[in-house]
Design an enzyme around this catalytic site. Structure first.
Site, PDB file in Angstrom:
ATOM      1  N   HIS A 150      63.225 -42.944  81.060  1.00 19.08           N
ATOM      2  CA  HIS A 150      64.510 -42.926  81.200  1.00 19.08           C
ATOM      3  C   HIS A 150      64.980 -41.343  81.344  1.00 19.08           C
ATOM      4  O   HIS A 150      65.138 -40.583  80.203  1.00 19.08           O
ATOM      5  CB  HIS A 150      65.255 -43.475  80.226  1.00 19.08           C
ATOM      6  CG  HIS A 150      65.167 -44.907  80.224  1.00 19.08           C
ATOM      7  ND1 HIS A 150      64.518 -45.782  79.346  1.00 19.08           N
ATOM      8  CD2 HIS A 150      65.820 -46.018  80.917  1.00 19.08           C
ATOM      9  CE1 HIS A 150      64.579 -46.821  79.608  1.00 19.08           C
ATOM     10  NE2 HIS A 150      65.286 -47.069  80.684  1.00 19.08           N
TER      11      HIS A 150
ATOM     12  N   HIS B 298      68.538 -45.434  86.049  1.00 24.76           N
ATOM     13  CA  HIS B 298      68.256 -44.194  85.768  1.00 24.76           C
ATOM     14  C   HIS B 298      67.377 -43.680  86.588  1.00 24.76           C
ATOM     15  O   HIS B 298      66.467 -44.214  87.410  1.00 24.76           O
ATOM     16  CB  HIS B 298      67.626 -44.553  84.350  1.00 24.76           C
ATOM     17  CG  HIS B 298      66.418 -45.471  84.424  1.00 24.76           C
ATOM     18  ND1 HIS B 298      65.198 -45.165  84.425  1.00 24.76           N
ATOM     19  CD2 HIS B 298      66.587 -46.962  84.318  1.00 24.76           C
ATOM     20  CE1 HIS B 298      64.395 -46.138  84.364  1.00 24.76           C
ATOM     21  NE2 HIS B 298      65.149 -47.302  84.471  1.00 24.76           N
TER      22      HIS B 298
ATOM     23  N   GLU C 153      68.901 -50.445  88.474  1.00 20.95           N
ATOM     24  CA  GLU C 153      68.796 -51.898  88.182  1.00 20.95           C
ATOM     25  C   GLU C 153      70.303 -52.483  87.957  1.00 20.95           C
ATOM     26  O   GLU C 153      71.252 -51.892  87.638  1.00 20.95           O
ATOM     27  CB  GLU C 153      68.090 -52.003  86.770  1.00 20.95           C
ATOM     28  CG  GLU C 153      68.329 -51.131  85.897  1.00 20.95           C
ATOM     29  CD  GLU C 153      67.122 -50.943  84.886  1.00 20.95           C
ATOM     30  OE1 GLU C 153      66.815 -52.134  84.158  1.00 20.95           O
ATOM     31  OE2 GLU C 153      66.848 -49.924  84.446  1.00 20.95           O
TER      32      GLU C 153
ATOM     33  N   GLU D 182      65.798 -54.894  89.933  1.00 19.15           N
ATOM     34  CA  GLU D 182      65.348 -53.515  89.958  1.00 19.15           C
ATOM     35  C   GLU D 182      64.448 -53.082  90.978  1.00 19.15           C
ATOM     36  O   GLU D 182      63.320 -53.816  90.768  1.00 19.15           O
ATOM     37  CB  GLU D 182      64.970 -53.246  88.537  1.00 19.15           C
ATOM     38  CG  GLU D 182      64.748 -51.706  88.299  1.00 19.15           C
ATOM     39  CD  GLU D 182      64.439 -51.504  86.976  1.00 19.15           C
ATOM     40  OE1 GLU D 182      63.931 -52.135  85.914  1.00 19.15           O
ATOM     41  OE2 GLU D 182      64.585 -50.173  86.380  1.00 19.15           O
TER      42      GLU D 182
ATOM     43  N   ASP E 276      59.076 -48.934  88.151  1.00 18.45           N
ATOM     44  CA  ASP E 276      60.079 -49.678  87.204  1.00 18.45           C
ATOM     45  C   ASP E 276      60.692 -50.617  88.032  1.00 18.45           C
ATOM     46  O   ASP E 276      61.484 -50.393  89.017  1.00 18.45           O
ATOM     47  CB  ASP E 276      60.865 -48.857  86.429  1.00 18.45           C
ATOM     48  CG  ASP E 276      61.957 -49.491  85.516  1.00 18.45           C
ATOM     49  OD1 ASP E 276      61.525 -50.783  85.318  1.00 18.45           O
ATOM     50  OD2 ASP E 276      62.493 -48.697  84.692  1.00 18.45           O
TER      51      ASP E 276
ATOM     52  N   ASP F 213      60.546 -57.644  83.923  1.00 21.43           N
ATOM     53  CA  ASP F 213      60.810 -56.309  83.955  1.00 21.43           C
ATOM     54  C   ASP F 213      59.655 -55.646  83.716  1.00 21.43           C
ATOM     55  O   ASP F 213      58.871 -55.718  82.555  1.00 21.43           O
ATOM     56  CB  ASP F 213      61.983 -55.727  83.214  1.00 21.43           C
ATOM     57  CG  ASP F 213      62.131 -54.366  83.628  1.00 21.43           C
ATOM     58  OD1 ASP F 213      61.526 -53.712  84.233  1.00 21.43           O
ATOM     59  OD2 ASP F 213      63.469 -53.825  83.352  1.00 21.43           O
TER      60      ASP F 213
HETATM   61 MN    MN Z   1      62.784 -51.914  84.090  1.00 19.23          MN
HETATM   62 MN    MN Z   2      64.533 -49.349  84.356  1.00 17.82          MN
END
Ligand code: MN
Ligand code: MN
Length: 295
Positions: free
Chosen positions: A163, A155, A188, A281, A95, A84
């Protein structure tokens, strides 16, 4: 969305795509996690900014794992590895995450998370509700005979905020909240053959600045200045601070800052039944024709 801001999200996504390609090439049994982490983070820093430490979470660890200073662990054949990674341009974040099972081509957990995320992407649009979108994700995952991790969520993203206010759980919830044009979300999907929940584990190697407060240790003050200057309100790794002081003093300073509410800590998240976990994600700019910045 302002065109200049959209371009920054897109630029961050372009770098994230290249970083994922590099990560897929470098991810092999026998490679040290710390060497891998430094290579991918080094690439990101050359092209843009890091949005958070690379998370390398293996098997029943779902998220928030990153190597410690002098970590000597290596990837092993059979490991289910989640990578990630985060890129930012002026605080506008990409992200994104993918999973690989080393030595295995067709893993059902990985396939289920990839397909559920793809269905989410194919269906997201302004006006769609969290109710509709979480239902899609859960149904696709369950069609593979596996579970989602119910207490993990996608998110929203905001400038220098990983976030944001919006949470999109990996379980069907009834929220009639509607997505709107210009929302930026990191969706994700986590899948597991365990209980379908994560619990906090230890030790912690990822932190984030929350608010200033009085500090006693001199090291804490020095380290906090560096954190606020370099990482602002984005997560950072303990190992990024290793040159500032001795490991013992660094440990004490981080402890003090957590206890004083200055730092938030991100303990590793582990599947409650020790099941394997996969994750996929992507970052999405919501519009009639959504932009998937990381794909
Ligand atoms: Mn992530
Ligand atoms: Mn994330």
């Amino acid at each position: 969305m302002d065109k200049a801001i959209e371009e920054k999200y897109i630029k961050a996504g372009e770098v994230a795509k290249k970083a994922k390609e590099l990560a897929r090439q470098e991810l092999k049994a026998g490679v040290k996690l710390i060497d891998f982490a430094e290579k991918i983070e080094g690439f990101i820093k050359k092209e843009a900014g890091l949005a958070f430490p690379i998370n390398i979470s293996i098997n029943d660890f779902a998220a928030h794992c990153t190597p410690d200073i002098n970590d000597d662990s290596v990837f092993k054949e059979g490991d289910l590895v989640k990578i990630d990674l985060g890129v930012q341009v002026d605080g506008y974040i990409a992200d994104t995450a993918f999973s690989v099972k080393l030595g295995e081509k067709n893993n059902v957990l990985i396939k289920a998370s990839e397909d559920a995320l793809q269905e989410f992407i194919d269906n997201i649009a302004p006006g769609k509700t969290i109710d509709e979108m979480t239902k899609i994700v859960e149904e696709v995952v369950q069609s593979y005979g596996v579970k989602t991790v119910k207490n993990l969520a996608g998110h929203s993203l905001e400038q220098y905020v990983q976030h944001g206010g919006l949470s999109i759980p990996n379980m069907h919830i009834n929220s009639k909240h509607q997505f709107k044009e210009g929302d930026v979300i990191a969706m994700e999907v986590f899948t597991t053959n365990g209980e379908g929940f994560v619990i906090e584990s230890s030790p912690t190697f990822i932190y984030m600045f929350v608010r200033p407060n009085a500090l006693r240790l001199n090291e804490s003050k020095i380290i906090l200045n560096k954190i606020v200057d370099q990482y602002k309100t984005l997560p950072f790794a303990k190992r990024w601070l290793k040159d500032l002081t001795s490991p013992v003093k660094l440990h004490m300073a981080l402890r003090e800052m957590v206890e004083r509410g200055v730092l938030h800590e991100y303990p590793p998240l582990r599947e409650k039944g020790r099941g394997l976990v996969a994750q996929t994600e992507e970052t999405i700019i919501v519009k009639d024709k959504p932009i998937i910045t990381t794909k």
